[in-house]
Scaffold this motif. Sequence first.
Motif, PDB file in Angstrom:
ATOM      1  N   LYS A  93      94.355  68.732 -41.572  1.00  0.00           N
ATOM      2  CA  LYS A  93      93.185  68.060 -42.044  1.00  0.00           C
ATOM      3  C   LYS A  93      93.569  66.878 -42.974  1.00  0.00           C
ATOM      4  O   LYS A  93      93.072  65.806 -43.054  1.00  0.00           O
ATOM      5  CB  LYS A  93      92.385  69.182 -42.966  1.00  0.00           C
TER       6      LYS A  93
ATOM      7  N   LEU B 188      73.435  73.117 -25.885  1.00  0.00           N
ATOM      8  CA  LEU B 188      72.198  72.330 -26.475  1.00  0.00           C
ATOM      9  C   LEU B 188      71.002  72.819 -25.216  1.00  0.00           C
ATOM     10  O   LEU B 188      71.282  72.642 -24.220  1.00  0.00           O
ATOM     11  CB  LEU B 188      72.697  70.984 -26.220  1.00  0.00           C
TER      12      LEU B 188
ATOM     13  N   ILE C 113      70.979  76.284 -28.928  1.00  0.00           N
ATOM     14  CA  ILE C 113      70.095  75.471 -30.070  1.00  0.00           C
ATOM     15  C   ILE C 113      69.538  74.258 -29.367  1.00  0.00           C
ATOM     16  O   ILE C 113      69.885  73.801 -28.302  1.00  0.00           O
ATOM     17  CB  ILE C 113      71.079  74.806 -31.291  1.00  0.00           C
TER      18      ILE C 113
ATOM     19  N   ASP D  11      86.326  70.020 -27.830  1.00  0.00           N
ATOM     20  CA  ASP D  11      86.056  68.752 -28.634  1.00  0.00           C
ATOM     21  C   ASP D  11      86.792  67.566 -27.589  1.00  0.00           C
ATOM     22  O   ASP D  11      87.982  67.430 -27.825  1.00  0.00           O
ATOM     23  CB  ASP D  11      86.550  68.666 -29.981  1.00  0.00           C
TER      24      ASP D  11
ATOM     25  N   PRO E 248      84.340  62.599 -39.243  1.00  0.00           N
ATOM     26  CA  PRO E 248      85.183  62.564 -38.051  1.00  0.00           C
ATOM     27  C   PRO E 248      84.638  61.639 -37.108  1.00  0.00           C
ATOM     28  O   PRO E 248      85.009  61.425 -35.940  1.00  0.00           O
ATOM     29  CB  PRO E 248      84.935  64.061 -37.222  1.00  0.00           C
TER      30      PRO E 248
ATOM     31  N   LEU F 189      80.018  59.779 -32.724  1.00  0.00           N
ATOM     32  CA  LEU F 189      79.108  60.540 -33.693  1.00  0.00           C
ATOM     33  C   LEU F 189      79.571  61.963 -33.655  1.00  0.00           C
ATOM     34  O   LEU F 189      79.300  62.380 -32.381  1.00  0.00           O
ATOM     35  CB  LEU F 189      77.938  60.127 -33.420  1.00  0.00           C
TER      36      LEU F 189
ATOM     37  N   GLY G  51      78.817  65.811 -34.213  1.00  0.00           N
ATOM     38  CA  GLY G  51      77.559  66.525 -33.483  1.00  0.00           C
ATOM     39  C   GLY G  51      76.707  67.170 -34.779  1.00  0.00           C
ATOM     40  O   GLY G  51      75.602  67.280 -34.505  1.00  0.00           O
TER      41      GLY G  51
ATOM     42  N   ALA H  61      75.391  64.194 -39.852  1.00  0.00           N
ATOM     43  CA  ALA H  61      76.806  63.610 -39.862  1.00  0.00           C
ATOM     44  C   ALA H  61      76.472  62.623 -38.724  1.00  0.00           C
ATOM     45  O   ALA H  61      77.243  61.499 -38.651  1.00  0.00           O
ATOM     46  CB  ALA H  61      77.669  64.543 -39.355  1.00  0.00           C
TER      47      ALA H  61
END
Length: 453
Positions: free
Chosen positions: A49, A237, A248, A304, A329, A344, A346, A350
């Motif tokens: 990080k 999704l 979701i 990712d 990110p 972009l 997720g 953000a």
Amino acid sequence: MTAQDADELDVDVEEALAVANDRPARGPGAPRPADGTPADGPPTAHRAKKDAHHRATPWPEARAVAERAARSCGRRSPLSVTVEDALGLVLAAPLTALTDLPSFDTSAMDGWAVAGPGPWAVREDGVLAGHAEPERLTDGEAVRIATGARVPLDTTAVLRSEHGRTDEQGRLHATRDMAHGQDIRSRGQECRSGDQLLPLGTLLTPAALGLAAAAGYDTVTVLPRPRVELLVLGDELLTEGLPREGLIRDALGPMLPSWLRALGAEVTAVRRLGDAADTLYEAVRSSTADLIVTTGGTAAGPVDHVHPTLRRIDAELLVDGVKVRPGHPMLLARSKENQHLVGLPGNPLAAVSGLFTLAEPLLRTLAGRVAPERYGMPLREAVHGHPYDTRLIPVALRGDDAVPLHYNGPAMLRGVATADALAVVPPGGASPGQELELLDLPWATAGIQVCFT
Ligand SMILES: Nc1nc2c(c(=O)[nH]1)N[C@H]1C(S)=C(S)[C@@H](COP(=O)(O)OP(=O)(O)OC[C@H]3O[C@@H](n4cnc5c(N)ncnc54)[C@H](O)[C@@H]3O)O[C@H]1N2
Ligand code: MOO
């Protein structure tokens, strides 16, 4: 706190900041690690990080890089579009009047065209707008005339209906003094044929389209909209119904295209790709868009795939993480010649942050639009800051103040759904009354389909 201390703490505070809204802020210069800041993670994750953060670009610089990236693209050929289709486009050639405006002497009022001093004998006929040239007036004569109608030759003034009366003999008298030429709009008053009405580079607003039409244009010469392909990533999704069993609703597919259009883009495709690496690779490799926007998959999780895909196509990473919360990110890459990719994150807020940090300057520059005038407003309430990153928070503009909205966590849209702008909170936070830079959220031209009948 020094940046070093902050790094050591590596506080991912935005989640906590979102729920700390109701508590009093300590004001700028006194950032606090939010309540509930996670304890130090495992040393390797911590190091990863930290490294990512050191690679991250400061927020103002990230925007400048995005603008420069667009400028590095070759000149985009102008095209001709109908006036009706030109809303939001930028003129690639000056708009020069094709006619005098008005193109004939015209009446500014309903009333009578009169010649010479009154009283006047009123002619039987009348003059309406849109009709051929009326018969010339002789001195002492008047004729009924409508607003916008051509005034007869030798008219000296127009007498408004409310300023004239006729006597028993049918003669017309003025009830007010009148000046020579009163209420006549003379030919060429607004412009002469050949005058420049709007310079190259003008954004075509509704009023500009009206002016172009009035000045005789059927089509205008504009810069093309940058073509954007939106790739929505994530196996979790759903496109309809209620969230269920770990799935979701996709909140970005319905949100981003309108904003992209408002920022000057033509959205050529919205594709939901799931989390398959090869599908993403193929979609990016084969895309001919000017800009690919991906959502999700920017972090370092098992599915990712954005970074690995960019490596696979040998893209040049221009921005790999930004010192901004939420959305750190986010990334910008040159994916091929004259093509960029904005990744972009997720988390929905953000993603909004990434849209206005990276996609907005890039699209604005590709579209030939000028940067909006920077402006700020005082904050009505204190807002917590990140120790060393910029924060973007949704605000509503009320009177002379920017009011911070609650529910501004990275995964939340409840705050931004009623926001007018994003406020740029400097590291350390801001106190009540402090003026903050604002980024307007463009609703006005967002995806509006115009219907001309
Ligand atoms: N180990 C670390 N994990 C994460 C970090 C980190 O620094 N280290 N950063 C976190 C932050 S901050 C963000 S933001 C996200 C960015 O992640 P991704 O861009 O890879 O996004 P996903 O993992 O695919 O999704 C994140 C989140 O957002 C939801 N999502 C995704 N797409 C949509 C959509 N179209 N509509 C609604 N919601 C969406 C998704 O389900 C996840 O909940 O990474 C953190 N992790
Ligand atoms: O905290 Mo992530 O950058 O925004 O959601």
